[in-house]
Design an enzyme around this catalytic site. Structure first.
Site, short mmCIF file in Angstrom:
data_model
loop_
_atom_site.label_atom_id
_atom_site.label_comp_id
_atom_site.label_asym_id
_atom_site.label_seq_id
_atom_site.Cartn_x
_atom_site.Cartn_y
_atom_site.Cartn_z
N GLU A 60 0.82 -1.21 0.00
CA GLU A 60 0.00 0.00 0.00
C GLU A 60 0.85 1.26 0.00
O GLU A 60 0.49 2.28 -0.60
CB GLU A 60 -0.95 0.01 1.20
CG GLU A 60 -2.12 -0.95 1.08
CD GLU A 60 -1.74 -2.41 1.35
OE1 GLU A 60 -0.62 -2.64 1.88
OE2 GLU A 60 -2.52 -3.31 1.02
N HIS A 129 -10.53 -6.06 8.02
CA HIS A 129 -11.11 -5.76 6.71
C HIS A 129 -12.28 -4.77 6.78
O HIS A 129 -12.54 -4.05 5.83
CB HIS A 129 -11.59 -7.04 6.03
CG HIS A 129 -10.48 -7.92 5.56
ND1 HIS A 129 -9.57 -8.48 6.41
CD2 HIS A 129 -10.13 -8.33 4.31
CE1 HIS A 129 -8.71 -9.22 5.72
NE2 HIS A 129 -9.02 -9.14 4.45
#
Length: 325
Positions: A60, A129
């Site tokens: 990321e 998540h």
């Protein structure tokens, strides 16, 4: 008009902008041939090729750095963080760099980056998540934060986000992806960033929320109506900038309000919304502003998710408390 799910509307928005502007690029983990975990980019790789829609390494921080560099070269990157709980690796790029770029450069440079990411509970995902982290980014000046609640808004807001010259965090609640369909124009259109919408008019109390909680609030409002309580429901659509004008107008009309968020009480933006109401409409209130949130604990494992998340029963209970104050 076409009947679309929210995921289809999001795909259509990216397709529209890839056609509209050759400087739009879409990238992230597995977004090319696979079309992303939720197939949000399905078909775009085949239509626009690997130079416009491409995969990145599972990093990321690299995705954020790449987006910033491309923005400095006049591109309009649409970067995907595969799940919003993984965003911390890209925090430096988003918060320290993109959000400050226009100010830092005295307006010479812009960061027209759209950061797409799924989030939210109710779908039994693994740990990290589903986390609601929008409050962390709401606190960041220079960054816009958009959270649609339906397919129509999702397409129009995403097109607006991609065309915006400042960075926009575009959060997509996973529970909404395929849970219902809505009429969505097949042609391009925009929905204004920073403008809330009154999705149900009423005069007894104002329910203020965003994302998946909009549908929950509407269900609660229908049940409250049966008990003689006519609730107005506001979909914020954008939490930064916050549409204080629409909120204030509604609260002055009803005299009561409840702010609803999926995030924990200590997180999210409910506290700030309440502060804005107190600043702008305190003398119009007939009762303190209520709050419906998740508990101040770590997001639970799947087995406990349903009892942890705010429900329409919670909204009804709190609304009655405010009415009876």
């Amino acid at each position: 008009m076409a009947q679309m799910t929210m995921i289809q509307a999001i795909t259509d928005a990216m397709r529209t902008e890839l056609k509209h502007d050759e400087n739009v690029l879409v990238f992230g983990e597995d977004v090319a041939k696979n079309g992303g975990v939720f197939r949000a980019t399905e078909g775009l790789y085949d239509e626009f090729g690997e130079e416009r829609v491409f995969d990145t390494p599972l990093a990321e921080s690299g995705i954020g750095g790449l987006a910033l560099g491309l923005a400095l070269q006049k591109f309009r990157p649409v970067m995907e963080i595969q799940f919003f709980g993984f965003v911390f690796e890209a925090m430096d790029s988003v918060v320290s760099q993109m959000a400050r770029l226009r100010y830092r450069s005295g307006g010479h440079y812009q960061a027209p980056v759209t950061i797409r990411s799924p989030f939210g509970g109710g779908v039994k995902t693994p740990e990290l998540h589903a986390d609601n982290l929008e409050g962390l980014f709401y606190e960041c000046p220079g960054l816009k934060v958009v959270i649609p609640s339906n397919p129509y808004d999702a397409k129009g807001l995403l097109i607006s986000a991609i065309r915006d010259n400042d960075p926009v965090l575009f959060l997509e609640h996973m529970k909404l992806y395929r849970s219902f369909r809505d009429e969505v124009p097949e042609e391009e259109y925009t929905v204004e960033i920073g403008k809330a919408k009154v999705v149900r008019e009423g005069n007894s109390i104002t329910l203020i929320t965003y994302g998946a909680m909009v549908r929950t609030a509407l269900k609660a409002a229908d049940q409250l109506k049966n008990e003689g309580i006519d609730a107005e429901v506001i979909d914020l659509r954008t939490i930064s900038p916050l549409d204080t004008e629409t909120i204030t107008k509604s609260v002055k009309k009803t005299g009561r309000a409840v702010v609803i968020q999926e995030a924990q009480k200590q997180a999210g933006i409910a506290a700030h919304v309440i502060a804005e109401i107190n600043d702008r409409a305190l003398l119009y209130l007939d009762a303190p502003v209520g709050r419906v949130t998740a508990p101040d604990t770590v997001f639970p494992f799947a087995a406990a998710e349903d009892i942890w998340l705010p429900s329409e029963k919670d909204i009804i209970k709190k609304s009655k408390e405010i009415i009876a104050f």
